[in-house]
Design a protein around this motif. Structure first.
Motif, PDB file in Angstrom:
ATOM      1  N   ARG A 247       0.844  -1.186   0.000  1.00 33.90           N
ATOM      2  CA  ARG A 247       0.000   0.000   0.000  1.00 33.90           C
ATOM      3  C   ARG A 247       0.885   1.244   0.000  1.00 33.90           C
ATOM      4  O   ARG A 247       1.801   1.371   0.833  1.00 33.90           O
ATOM      5  N   PRO A 248       0.645   2.163  -0.922  1.00 26.76           N
ATOM      6  CA  PRO A 248       1.505   3.353  -0.992  1.00 26.76           C
ATOM      7  C   PRO A 248       1.296   4.271   0.206  1.00 26.76           C
ATOM      8  O   PRO A 248       0.264   4.233   0.874  1.00 26.76           O
ATOM      9  N   SER A 249       2.288   5.102   0.463  1.00 22.98           N
ATOM     10  CA  SER A 249       2.199   6.065   1.558  1.00 22.98           C
ATOM     11  C   SER A 249       1.123   7.101   1.261  1.00 22.98           C
ATOM     12  O   SER A 249       0.806   7.387   0.098  1.00 22.98           O
ATOM     13  N   SER A 250       0.558   7.662   2.308  1.00 19.17           N
ATOM     14  CA  SER A 250      -0.483   8.677   2.155  1.00 19.17           C
ATOM     15  C   SER A 250       0.065   9.917   1.450  1.00 19.17           C
ATOM     16  O   SER A 250       1.217  10.315   1.674  1.00 19.17           O
ATOM     17  N   ARG A 251      -0.755  10.484   0.599  1.00 17.39           N
ATOM     18  CA  ARG A 251      -0.387  11.723  -0.091  1.00 17.39           C
ATOM     19  C   ARG A 251      -1.257  12.899   0.376  1.00 17.39           C
ATOM     20  O   ARG A 251      -1.502  13.838  -0.362  1.00 17.39           O
ATOM     21  N   GLY A 252      -1.731  12.802   1.602  1.00 22.47           N
ATOM     22  CA  GLY A 252      -2.434  13.913   2.200  1.00 22.47           C
ATOM     23  C   GLY A 252      -3.938  13.875   2.076  1.00 22.47           C
ATOM     24  O   GLY A 252      -4.610  14.858   2.414  1.00 22.47           O
ATOM     25  N   TYR A 253      -4.519  12.749   1.614  1.00 22.97           N
ATOM     26  CA  TYR A 253      -5.977  12.690   1.485  1.00 22.97           C
ATOM     27  C   TYR A 253      -6.636  12.746   2.856  1.00 22.97           C
ATOM     28  O   TYR A 253      -6.182  12.086   3.808  1.00 22.97           O
ATOM     29  N   GLN A 254      -7.701  13.510   2.974  1.00 26.85           N
ATOM     30  CA  GLN A 254      -8.492  13.588   4.194  1.00 26.85           C
ATOM     31  C   GLN A 254      -9.957  13.285   3.865  1.00 26.85           C
ATOM     32  O   GLN A 254     -10.533  13.902   2.964  1.00 26.85           O
ATOM     33  N   ARG A 255     -10.518  12.369   4.612  1.00 29.90           N
ATOM     34  CA  ARG A 255     -11.904  11.983   4.379  1.00 29.90           C
ATOM     35  C   ARG A 255     -12.833  13.094   4.840  1.00 29.90           C
ATOM     36  O   ARG A 255     -12.607  13.705   5.901  1.00 29.90           O
ATOM     37  N   PRO A 256     -13.929  13.373   4.068  1.00 29.74           N
ATOM     38  CA  PRO A 256     -14.899  14.390   4.509  1.00 29.74           C
ATOM     39  C   PRO A 256     -15.538  13.982   5.831  1.00 29.74           C
ATOM     40  O   PRO A 256     -15.588  12.803   6.177  1.00 29.74           O
ATOM     41  N   PRO A 257     -16.049  14.945   6.593  1.00 32.31           N
ATOM     42  CA  PRO A 257     -16.717  14.637   7.874  1.00 32.31           C
ATOM     43  C   PRO A 257     -17.848  13.622   7.667  1.00 32.31           C
ATOM     44  O   PRO A 257     -18.618  13.710   6.709  1.00 32.31           O
ATOM     45  N   ARG A 258     -17.957  12.669   8.567  1.00 28.39           N
ATOM     46  CA  ARG A 258     -18.957  11.618   8.437  1.00 28.39           C
ATOM     47  C   ARG A 258     -20.383  12.153   8.488  1.00 28.39           C
ATOM     48  O   ARG A 258     -21.296  11.572   7.911  1.00 28.39           O
ATOM     49  N   ASP A 259     -20.577  13.257   9.205  1.00 26.29           N
ATOM     50  CA  ASP A 259     -21.945  13.764   9.339  1.00 26.29           C
ATOM     51  C   ASP A 259     -22.487  14.379   8.058  1.00 26.29           C
ATOM     52  O   ASP A 259     -23.645  14.803   7.997  1.00 26.29           O
ATOM     53  N   LEU A 260     -21.666  14.426   7.007  1.00 26.15           N
ATOM     54  CA  LEU A 260     -22.133  14.899   5.706  1.00 26.15           C
ATOM     55  C   LEU A 260     -22.781  13.782   4.884  1.00 26.15           C
ATOM     56  O   LEU A 260     -23.349  14.053   3.824  1.00 26.15           O
ATOM     57  N   GLN A 261     -22.667  12.543   5.398  1.00 30.31           N
ATOM     58  CA  GLN A 261     -23.189  11.388   4.665  1.00 30.31           C
ATOM     59  C   GLN A 261     -24.294  10.704   5.460  1.00 30.31           C
ATOM     60  O   GLN A 261     -24.367  10.825   6.690  1.00 30.31           O
ATOM     61  N   LYS A 262     -25.166  10.014   4.753  1.00 34.98           N
ATOM     62  CA  LYS A 262     -26.271   9.305   5.385  1.00 34.98           C
ATOM     63  C   LYS A 262     -25.902   7.833   5.533  1.00 34.98           C
ATOM     64  O   LYS A 262     -25.610   7.146   4.556  1.00 34.98           O
ATOM     65  N   TYR A 263     -25.909   7.350   6.781  1.00 35.33           N
ATOM     66  CA  TYR A 263     -25.564   5.962   7.061  1.00 35.33           C
ATOM     67  C   TYR A 263     -26.832   5.172   7.392  1.00 35.33           C
ATOM     68  O   TYR A 263     -27.796   5.722   7.953  1.00 35.33           O
ATOM     69  N   VAL A 264     -26.820   3.891   7.071  1.00 33.86           N
ATOM     70  CA  VAL A 264     -27.941   3.049   7.459  1.00 33.86           C
ATOM     71  C   VAL A 264     -27.922   2.884   8.978  1.00 33.86           C
ATOM     72  O   VAL A 264     -26.843   2.880   9.591  1.00 33.86           O
TER      73      VAL A 264
END
Length: 272
Positions: A247-264
């Motif tokens: 797995r390559p090293s991180s290139r700075g990606y940040q996941r958006p806040p979870r509360d912006l998505q609808k979870y089951v």
């Protein structure tokens, strides 16, 4: 009503040896699938028999671990008005396999010799034309290189009725019981005669029928799969070696806040 004479059946196959042998045979089916794919073979397996004879359960066990892009089930619905005007075999030809494919027919062109004959859905001329053309049609498939196997699942009248009652009383299986299934009880001998006549014309050396005694579903599945495997010249195909890359090293990606998505909702949490 006359009863169908049947030889004494062996005891019901126990669960543990059934599951153990089924898994072994399913591993062989995966090998068969890979051989079909690599060799560009074309395999057609026809499943026929009375209602509730166990065809669907056998098909389910055959396909359980197979790739649906290679092995698919053809279960054709009632023909449309347009299809009724076509050459009878025409709509089945559309479902035949290309190179590297397996097609399992959950009922097939033999509908004409069974339910259509008994229930009056075809004329006498159409019926006899089918019996005349069917061996030639299948010979054409074989000459074209298609591997054709035909299985007839044979169930006794008492076991069929027991399965019908089980479907009637189980809400999870109720959908399996159709008005046509119920009609088959009162037409038991008619179906017997139709099957016998069909065998006279279509149980031929180049494309014989293989009868599967199916009062014991477990034994029927094991016997059918074992026979299918033994009838084909497949071999184990060694798959290419696959290695997972690092797995390559991180290139700075940040996941958006979870509360912006609808979870089951966590329904499973209430089970703990």
């Amino acid at each position: 009503m006359a009863k169908e004479r049947r030889t004494e059946q062996p005891a019901r196959l126990a669960s543990k040896p059934y599951e153990r042998e089924l898994l072994r045979l399913q591993q062989e089916l995966v090998k068969l699938q890979e051989w079909v794919r690599v060799e560009g073979a074309r395999l057609v397996v026809v499943f026929e028999g009375r209602d509730a004879a166990g065809k669907g359960g056998a098909i389910k066990r055959v396909t359980e671990y197979l790739n649906p892009r290679i092995a698919r089930v053809a279960a054709l619905p009632t023909p449309t008005e347009r299809q009724k005007t076509q050459w009878y075999f025409q709509r089945y030809v559309e479902h035949l396999p290309a190179a590297g494919e397996i097609v399992l027919f959950d009922r097939s062109w033999y509908n004409r010799a069974g339910v259509e004959r008994v229930m009056g859905f075809c004329t006498d001329d159409e019926y006899w034309q089918f019996l005349h053309q069917c061996p030639t049609f299948e010979q054409m498939l074989i000459e074209a290189g298609i591997l054709l196997r035909k299985y007839w699942f044979s169930v006794s009248d008492t076991e069929q009725e027991r399965r019908f009652r089980d479907r009637l009383e189980d809400p999870m299986k109720r959908w399996k019981l159709s008005p046509m299934d119920v009609e088959s009880i009162t037409h038991w001998e008619d179906y017997s005669r139709a099957k016998d006549e069909m065998f006279v014309h279509t149980d031929v050396p180049q494309s014989p029928w293989h009868v599967v005694e199916s009062d014991d579903k477990r034994r029927a599945r094991i016997n059918m799969i074992a026979h299918l495997l033994s009838s084909l010249p497949y071999r184990e195909v060694v798959p290419p070696r696959i290695e997972l890359p690092p797995r390559p090293s991180s290139r700075g990606y940040q996941r958006p806040p979870r509360d912006l998505q609808k979870y089951v909702p966590d329904h499973a949490a209430g089970l703990e």
